[in-house]
Design an enzyme around this catalytic site. Structure first.
Site, mmCIF file in Angstrom:
data_model
loop_
_atom_site.group_PDB
_atom_site.id
_atom_site.type_symbol
_atom_site.label_atom_id
_atom_site.label_comp_id
_atom_site.label_asym_id
_atom_site.label_seq_id
_atom_site.Cartn_x
_atom_site.Cartn_y
_atom_site.Cartn_z
ATOM 1 N N SER A 1 -1.532 2.794 -4.658
ATOM 2 C CA SER A 1 -1.442 2.266 -6.014
ATOM 3 C C SER A 1 -2.402 1.088 -6.202
ATOM 4 C CB SER A 1 0.007 1.896 -6.314
ATOM 5 O OG SER A 1 0.184 1.607 -7.667
ATOM 6 N N ASP B 1 4.001 12.377 -10.035
ATOM 7 C CA ASP B 1 3.766 10.954 -10.289
ATOM 8 C C ASP B 1 3.693 10.704 -11.795
ATOM 9 O OD1 ASP B 1 3.124 8.327 -10.237
ATOM 10 O OD2 ASP B 1 1.324 8.534 -9.016
ATOM 11 N N HIS C 1 5.091 9.112 -6.927
ATOM 12 C CA HIS C 1 4.277 7.930 -6.687
ATOM 13 C C HIS C 1 4.491 7.368 -5.284
ATOM 14 C CE1 HIS C 1 1.695 4.741 -8.141
ATOM 15 N NE2 HIS C 1 2.543 3.830 -7.676
#
Length: 489
Positions: A264, A382, A410
């Site tokens: 991320s 995600d 995610h």
């Protein structure tokens, strides 16, 4: 929930923060954990594991060599034009038609602004070895014969092409040697960087797996996360401040060949390191990192609310993170969040982190300049990062491999640890095939050429000389087969 509402109301009345900004208490054993002071009063917790490796000799294989020759052109209207240059194209670009460098060649032709055009015109993005802009529709000129009226109509409909100087041109010409990174190699180190709201504990499965294999692993807690110190000023959580922390950790533990693994927001810090230290970064892994766009905080985000309001909404934010971060929301996923200390940060840190994501340099050109082999892993469920963003990242990067996982979201490294560990390990062991050396001409070829001539002179019949010639050629060179032997078989 009621406790959070009362603390948030008290915060609003007293205008003081409801969170005590101190390192989160951890019950992890101290073995394998270090506390590094990157700046005065700024201490980060780092998990550093150096396994006991057997003494082995250095690998003899040099790995494959990848040549990178590409030209990146940016125009004033924001269009990007990428050319992967080959040997001939590079020589032609360096030496123009008159023997001089030609900066405004045909590859920099840009369509003019056309307000009356029915379809939008853009410079195509190509990744082929030979690209020449402005020749679309010119390949069939000598095949079809059209009337002057039709040609005049086409000229009115087609947009006018004119040469325009590009805003920025970047030329990359380098050669990288990429070899397999095995656990027995003492010059290999793995760096794991988490994102917003996470901690080094989210990499628990990966750290245990690769340390057992014999890899040296390093995973820091970002400032305000996990057991690292949490300064009480918002400027301590900007992108540049956090990137400087990661850079100092990298310089402290870096080896000769380093592999970066980011998740991320942590992908941006890995990209920053790969751009700053291209010779030391051997490979890179991006897990749900998003597209190659410049970071900029959103003005209409919920994280722009006051800290006390965010503290009141913290149970709702944690529930939203669970729904969007995992493909399944069960007791197992809740336990993973609790054990991994994920999304367990103060409202002040969370607000400062989301508001400090300003990185204008990290645009498409910045990412296109990277020559590091990169593995992109994306979970199809995600809800934070669309798959189109990772696909765009795979198109921009020079050597990128995109892997889509159907069962993950995610937090895919926590949901599917075995699959992710296998993917990462295969990528660490991957190396490009070395190009074969050019074949040298055999010294027996002139003698072979003379032998048929001598046989032809000695024999009066040309038909009898042909089998001897075939046998002589096949016996000396060894690359041609005897057609008479095939007929016999």
């Amino acid at each position: 929930m009621l406790t959070s509402l009362m603390e948030g109301l008290l915060c609003c009345l007293t205008t003081k923060s409801a969170n005590v900004v101190v390192p989160v208490e951890t019950s992890e054993p101290a073995d394998g954990y270090e506390f590094v002071e990157v700046k005065p009063g700024r201490v980060l917790r780092v998990r550093h594991v150096i396994p006991d490796r057997p003494v082995v000799e250095e690998p003899t294989a040099q790995g494959g060599s990848v040549s990178c020759k590409r030209k990146i052109t940016v125009y004033r209207n924001g269009q990007l034009f990428i050319e992967n240059l080959g040997e001939a194209a590079s020589a032609k670009r360096k030496n123009g038609e008159n023997g001089k460098t030609d900066d405004n060649n045909a590859a920099e032709v840009e369509p003019a602004d056309c307000a009356n055009c029915s379809t939008p015109v853009s410079v195509p993005e190509a990744r082929s070895d030979a690209i020449t802009a402005g020749n679309n529709g010119a390949s069939e000129t000598g095949v079809r014969v059209r009337s002057p009226a039709a040609e005049q109509t086409d000229q009115l409909q087609q947009p006018r092409m004119r040469r325009r100087k590009p805003k920025r041109t970047v030329v990359i010409d380098c050669e990288r040697k990429i070899s397999a990174c095995k656990e027995t190699h003492p010059d290999v180190a793995l760096f794991f960087v988490h994102g917003v709201g996470g901690s080094l504990d989210i990499w628990g499965s990966q750290l245990d797996f690769f340390s057992r294999l014999g890899y040296e692993v390093i995973a820091p807690d970002l400032a305000g996360h996990g057991a690292s110190s949490a300064p009480q000023i918002a400027a301590a959580y900007t992108f540049y401040a956090l990137a400087e922390d990661v850079r100092l950790i990298f310089k402290r533990y870096a080896r000769k060949r380093n592999i970066l693994i980011g998740h991320s927001y942590g992908v941006s810090f890995c990209t920053f390191l790969a751009h700053e230290y291209p010779e030391q970064i051997h490979k890179m892994v991006m897990i749900n990192g998003g597209g190659p766009t410049a970071l900029e905080p959103s003005l209409c985000s919920i994280f722009n609310l006051p800290t006390c309001v965010l503290h009141c909404l913290s149970p709702l934010l944690a529930w939203s993170f669970l729904k969007a971060g995992f493909a399944r929301q069960g007791a197992k996923e809740k336990q993973l969040l609790k054990e991994s200390n994920a999304f367990n940060v103060s409202s002040f840190v969370l607000r400062a982190m989301m508001s400090g994501q300003y990185w204008p340099e990290g645009d498409e050109v910045y990412h296109a300049e990277l020559t590091v082999p990169t593995l992109l892993v994306h979970g199809m469920h995600d809800k934070f990062v669309p798959v189109e963003e990772d696909q765009r990242m795979a198109e921009i990067l020079l050597m990128a491999f995109l892997k889509l996982l159907e069962d993950g979201s995610h937090m895919i490294m926590m949901e599917c640890p075995e699959v992710v560990n296998t993917l990462l390990h295969e990528f660490f062991l991957w190396e490009p095939a070395s190009s074969p050396a050019p074949k040298k001409e055999s010294k027996t070829r002139p003698e072979t050429a003379k032998a048929p001539a001598d046989n032809a002179k000695a024999s009066s019949e040309p038909v009898k000389a042909r089998p001897a010639t075939a046998r002589q050629t096949s016996s000396n060179v060894g690359t041609e087969e005897n057609p008479h032997s095939k007929a016999k078989n």
